[in-house]
Design a protein around this motif. Structure first.
Motif, PDB file in Angstrom:
ATOM      1  N   UNK A  33       0.802  -1.239   0.000  1.00 53.21           N
ATOM      2  CA  UNK A  33       0.000   0.000   0.000  1.00 53.21           C
ATOM      3  C   UNK A  33       0.826   1.277   0.000  1.00 53.21           C
ATOM      4  N   UNK A  34       2.116   1.130   0.247  1.00 53.13           N
ATOM      5  CA  UNK A  34       2.950   2.337   0.209  1.00 53.13           C
ATOM      6  C   UNK A  34       3.173   2.817  -1.214  1.00 53.13           C
ATOM      7  N   UNK A  38       1.095   4.146 -10.114  1.00 51.26           N
ATOM      8  CA  UNK A  38       2.140   4.325 -11.145  1.00 51.26           C
ATOM      9  C   UNK A  38       3.446   3.663 -10.732  1.00 51.26           C
ATOM     10  N   UNK A  39       3.775   3.725  -9.412  1.00 53.80           N
ATOM     11  CA  UNK A  39       4.969   3.010  -8.938  1.00 53.80           C
ATOM     12  C   UNK A  39       4.775   1.501  -9.106  1.00 53.80           C
ATOM     13  N   UNK A  40       3.557   1.038  -8.777  1.00 54.68           N
ATOM     14  CA  UNK A  40       3.263  -0.381  -8.926  1.00 54.68           C
ATOM     15  C   UNK A  40       3.399  -0.793 -10.392  1.00 54.68           C
ATOM     16  N   UNK A  41       2.993   0.076 -11.290  1.00 53.20           N
ATOM     17  CA  UNK A  41       3.096  -0.241 -12.711  1.00 53.20           C
ATOM     18  C   UNK A  41       4.553  -0.409 -13.139  1.00 53.20           C
ATOM     19  N   UNK A  42       5.443   0.468 -12.686  1.00 51.65           N
ATOM     20  CA  UNK A  42       6.865   0.388 -13.060  1.00 51.65           C
ATOM     21  C   UNK A  42       7.509  -0.885 -12.508  1.00 51.65           C
ATOM     22  N   UNK A  43       7.126  -1.236 -11.295  1.00 57.77           N
ATOM     23  CA  UNK A  43       7.683  -2.470 -10.725  1.00 57.77           C
ATOM     24  C   UNK A  43       7.141  -3.677 -11.490  1.00 57.77           C
ATOM     25  N   UNK A  44       5.830  -3.643 -11.813  1.00 58.71           N
ATOM     26  CA  UNK A  44       5.213  -4.730 -12.567  1.00 58.71           C
ATOM     27  C   UNK A  44       5.872  -4.898 -13.927  1.00 58.71           C
ATOM     28  N   UNK A  58      11.306   1.038  -4.310  1.00 60.85           N
ATOM     29  CA  UNK A  58      11.357   1.791  -3.054  1.00 60.85           C
ATOM     30  C   UNK A  58      10.268   2.877  -3.124  1.00 60.85           C
ATOM     31  N   UNK A  59       9.405   2.928  -2.102  1.00 59.19           N
ATOM     32  CA  UNK A  59       8.281   3.885  -2.135  1.00 59.19           C
ATOM     33  C   UNK A  59       8.732   5.324  -2.144  1.00 59.19           C
ATOM     34  N   UNK A  60       9.941   5.583  -1.764  1.00 62.41           N
ATOM     35  CA  UNK A  60      10.437   6.975  -1.750  1.00 62.41           C
ATOM     36  C   UNK A  60      10.877   7.433  -3.125  1.00 62.41           C
ATOM     37  N   UNK A  61      11.018   6.487  -4.097  1.00 62.67           N
ATOM     38  CA  UNK A  61      11.453   6.843  -5.442  1.00 62.67           C
ATOM     39  C   UNK A  61      10.216   7.117  -6.284  1.00 62.67           C
ATOM     40  N   UNK A  62      10.085   8.320  -6.905  1.00 61.41           N
ATOM     41  CA  UNK A  62       8.915   8.640  -7.728  1.00 61.41           C
ATOM     42  C   UNK A  62       8.814   7.697  -8.925  1.00 61.41           C
ATOM     43  N   UNK A  63       7.600   7.575  -9.449  1.00 62.22           N
ATOM     44  CA  UNK A  63       7.357   6.668 -10.564  1.00 62.22           C
ATOM     45  C   UNK A  63       8.166   7.055 -11.785  1.00 62.22           C
ATOM     46  N   UNK A  64       8.327   8.373 -12.018  1.00 58.17           N
ATOM     47  CA  UNK A  64       9.087   8.815 -13.194  1.00 58.17           C
ATOM     48  C   UNK A  64      10.551   8.376 -13.094  1.00 58.17           C
ATOM     49  N   UNK A  65      11.121   8.441 -11.916  1.00 62.19           N
ATOM     50  CA  UNK A  65      12.502   8.011 -11.717  1.00 62.19           C
ATOM     51  C   UNK A  65      12.616   6.495 -11.806  1.00 62.19           C
TER      52      UNK A  65
END
Length: 360
Positions: A33-34, A38-44, A58-65
């Protein structure tokens, strides 16, 4: 998916979880949930590309990065063009899903707007408040519908429909229909109008003061009526009632008329009686001579003229067909024939002349 929904993931996060499951991805690497969707999409996508996503999961890293790191790792891993194509297709599907979601949301918004508009119009209170529940109008006056509205639902979407103005030309009750509309519903209101007649008839006389001579003239009450008219019934001259007493010298004659609504009016005529002028009394005294014969001493007859007055009376009554002039003329003619007498006028107990009497 129901379990993830119960854990509080939003629809976009659930979409990434479902997409990962459909593509055989180990979703435990990004179901947290953290992460936003969009972050979940990049990891997926990294997992689908067999990349080591631990370096940017890492939840602290923005999706764009995250995307920048993923692209760099993909290049470094030497992925083929086929893999690139698959990634592009995944992105296309992701954007198509977003577009469909946006369209669905737009449709729901439009339907909701018009549904709420329709519902608000159906539940909108429509009313008309009259100045009074029932109104009374004089016969012949004009009914003005707006005059009797105190308040009503007055908004841009509301139309007020009133009855037409009309002249009230029939005694009785009428029901006036008012309507108020908002395009989806119509409310009807009724106003009861009582048409009444409170105007009394008008009686017109040709005079209001009459003086007549007793014994010479006769009072005819109807002769002084011009007409009687009413605003509803019209000419009611033949309905005039006359109240007069014939045993008074000074009297008030009352004319009254009542219309069909019960309105009544009166007019008065002052009637005066005067005595006729005293008739001229003519006295004629003509001696009547009677030739009487008497015997003289020598046996001869001597004639003597004797004045002999004959006495009597004779009446000339109006009840027998005489009037003031003809009665006197007949009395005078008889008196002249007799050669003497007096014509005396006769009166009754009320002082009215009733004829002449010849005394001789």
């Amino acid at each position: 998916m129901k379990d993830y929904e119960l854990k509080g993931y939003n629809s976009q996060q659930l979409r990434q979880i479902e997409d990962g499951l459909n593509n055989g991805v180990d979703i435990t690497g990004y179901v947290d949930p953290r992460f936003d969707w969009m972050q979940m999409e990049q990891i997926k996508l990294g997992l689908m590309e067999d990349l080591d996503v631990s370096i940017y999961a890492d939840a602290s890293i923005p999706a764009s990065q995250m995307e920048h790191i993923r692209e760099k790792r993909k290049i470094e891993s030497g992925r083929t063009e086929i893999q690139e194509h698959e990634i592009k297709q995944t992105r296309i599907r992701s954007w198509a899903w977003r577009f469909r979601l946006a369209a669905i949301l737009l449709f729901i918004a439009i339907v909701g707007f018009y549904g709420w508009h329709y519902y608000s119009l159906l539940t909108q209170p429509l009313f008309i408040e009259f100045t009074e529940p029932e109104v009374t109008i004089e016969y012949g006056q004009t009914f003005l519908p707006s005059k009797y509205i105190k308040d009503y639902t007055e908004t841009d979407n509301v139309e007020l429909v009133m009855p037409e103005s009309m002249k009230m030309d029939a005694i009785g009750d009428q029901t006036m229909i008012y309507q108020i509309k908002n395009g989806y519903k119509t409310e009807t209101f009724e106003l009861t109008v009582h048409i009444v007649d409170t105007q009394a008839p008008v009686i017109t006389l040709n005079t209001h003061d009459v003086t007549l001579t007793k014994g010479e003239e006769v009072f005819a009450a109807k002769a002084y009526i011009v007409n009687a008219s009413d605003n509803v019934d019209g000419d009611i001259t033949d309905q005039i009632h006359i109240d007069v007493k014939d045993d008074q010298i000074e009297q008030t004659v009352v004319y009254s008329a009542r219309d069909s609504s019960g309105n009544e009016s009166t007019e008065k005529l002052e009637l005066h009686w005067k005595d006729p002028p005293e008739p001229e009394v003519v006295y004629i005294e003509t001696p009547v001579y009677i030739n009487e014969s008497t015997s003289t001493g020598s046996g001869a007859m001597e004639s003597t003229i004797v004045n002999e007055n004959n006495h009597g009376t004779q009446n000339y009554m109006f009840a027998d067909g005489y009037d003031l002039d003809s009665g006197y003329s007949a009395c005078a003619a008889a008196m002249s024939a007799i050669g003497q007498g007096t014509c005396i006028p006769l009166t009754n107990d009320q002082g009215l002349y009733i004829g002449y009497q010849l005394n001789y």
